[in-house]
Design an enzyme around this catalytic site. Structure first.
Site, mmCIF file in Angstrom:
data_model
loop_
_atom_site.group_PDB
_atom_site.id
_atom_site.type_symbol
_atom_site.label_atom_id
_atom_site.label_comp_id
_atom_site.label_asym_id
_atom_site.label_seq_id
_atom_site.Cartn_x
_atom_site.Cartn_y
_atom_site.Cartn_z
ATOM 1 C CE1 TYR A 1 -7.126 5.318 4.865
ATOM 2 C CE2 TYR A 1 -6.604 3.465 6.295
ATOM 3 C CZ TYR A 1 -6.239 4.349 5.294
ATOM 4 O OH TYR A 1 -4.986 4.265 4.731
ATOM 5 C CE1 TYR B 1 -7.245 1.555 2.570
ATOM 6 C CE2 TYR B 1 -8.606 0.901 0.699
ATOM 7 C CZ TYR B 1 -7.465 0.738 1.459
ATOM 8 O OH TYR B 1 -6.550 -0.223 1.125
ATOM 9 C CB CYS C 1 -8.722 3.926 -3.587
ATOM 10 S SG CYS C 1 -7.482 3.914 -2.270
ATOM 11 C CG ASP D 1 -2.132 0.914 1.032
ATOM 12 O OD1 ASP D 1 -2.732 0.879 -0.064
ATOM 13 O OD2 ASP D 1 -2.474 1.647 1.965
ATOM 14 C CD GLU E 1 -9.059 -0.356 -3.733
ATOM 15 O OE1 GLU E 1 -8.555 -1.172 -2.928
ATOM 16 O OE2 GLU E 1 -8.768 0.852 -3.740
#
Length: 227
Positions: A168, A144, A140, A49, A216
């Protein structure tokens, strides 16, 4: 849950169907929530990541070039700053606790699933316009936020991944996503009108979003497969 992040995202989310559920409720995500995710899988994910965020930052920088308004430029620029100077540093700090240096992160080999996803996003921006790039970036950004908000309520008290979830779920990250969602709705209306889903371009943008969502899913699976 999608509404706080704007109408455009809500429509794309709905259009992605089961792929969105496969992404946001992946077994990797469940492992974060209940603490059953193997630490080796999480660390490998963090390393990959970090690489992903480098390319994601480049894509948001490209969004500045593709922008048509000052608001779009400001949102893209502030996102680049948040990624490079804040989110990436969280990865550096977490990996440092495990004896993994920032140089080791920078030098790590890129997994094919990572490469496929990041290059897809970059190609969307290079070959397309601002909306092509936003559709590829959106899963994304908003995914998240959705995952973080949900896991904040569902997580086990003793999960080892509480810090990741808190990042997040935080008001700061949620506010960033709401601002991006508002900017995105304006960008879509400016280019496609007030009912963008009736535009001839909408199906193409939906495909961009859905493809990035599928990538993803592969990204989470990459982490699990490392175990």
């Amino acid at each position: 849950m999608a509404a706080p992040y704007g109408n455009s995202f809500a429509l794309w989310r709905q259009g992605a169907g089961k792929h969105w559920q496969d992404y946001t409720r992946h077994s990797f995500v469940q492992g974060l929530s209940d603490g059953t995710l193997p630490r080796t899988a999480f660390l490998y994910y963090l390393i990959q990541d970090y690489i992903f965020l480098r390319h994601f930052s480049r894509a948001w920088a490209l969004a500045i070039v593709k922008s048509e308004t000052l608001d779009e430029m400001k949102t893209a620029a502030s996102t680049v700053d948040a990624l490079i100077n804040h989110e990436m540093q969280l990865h550096v700090s977490a990996c440092a606790k495990e004896g993994i240096s920032e140089q080791a992160l920078f030098d790590a080999d890129e997994h094919p699933a990572n490469l496929a996803y990041t290059r897809y996003v970059m190609d969307a921006g290079v070959s397309g316009d601002f909306l092509d790039l936003m559709a590829a970036l959106a899963p994304c950004v908003f995914g998240y936020a959705e995952i973080g908000a949900r896991l904040s309520d569902e997580k086990a008290d003793d999960t080892a991944y509480g810090d990741w979830i808190a990042t997040y779920a935080s008001a700061e990250y949620q506010d960033v996503c709401k601002a991006i969602g508002q900017m995105l709705d304006g960008a879509v209306a400016r280019r496609l009108g007030e009912t963008p889903e009736t535009s001839l371009r909408w199906a193409h943008l939906q495909t961009r979003f859905t493809t990035a969502t599928r990538l993803e899913v592969n990204f989470w699976q990459m982490g699990l497969d490392y175990v």
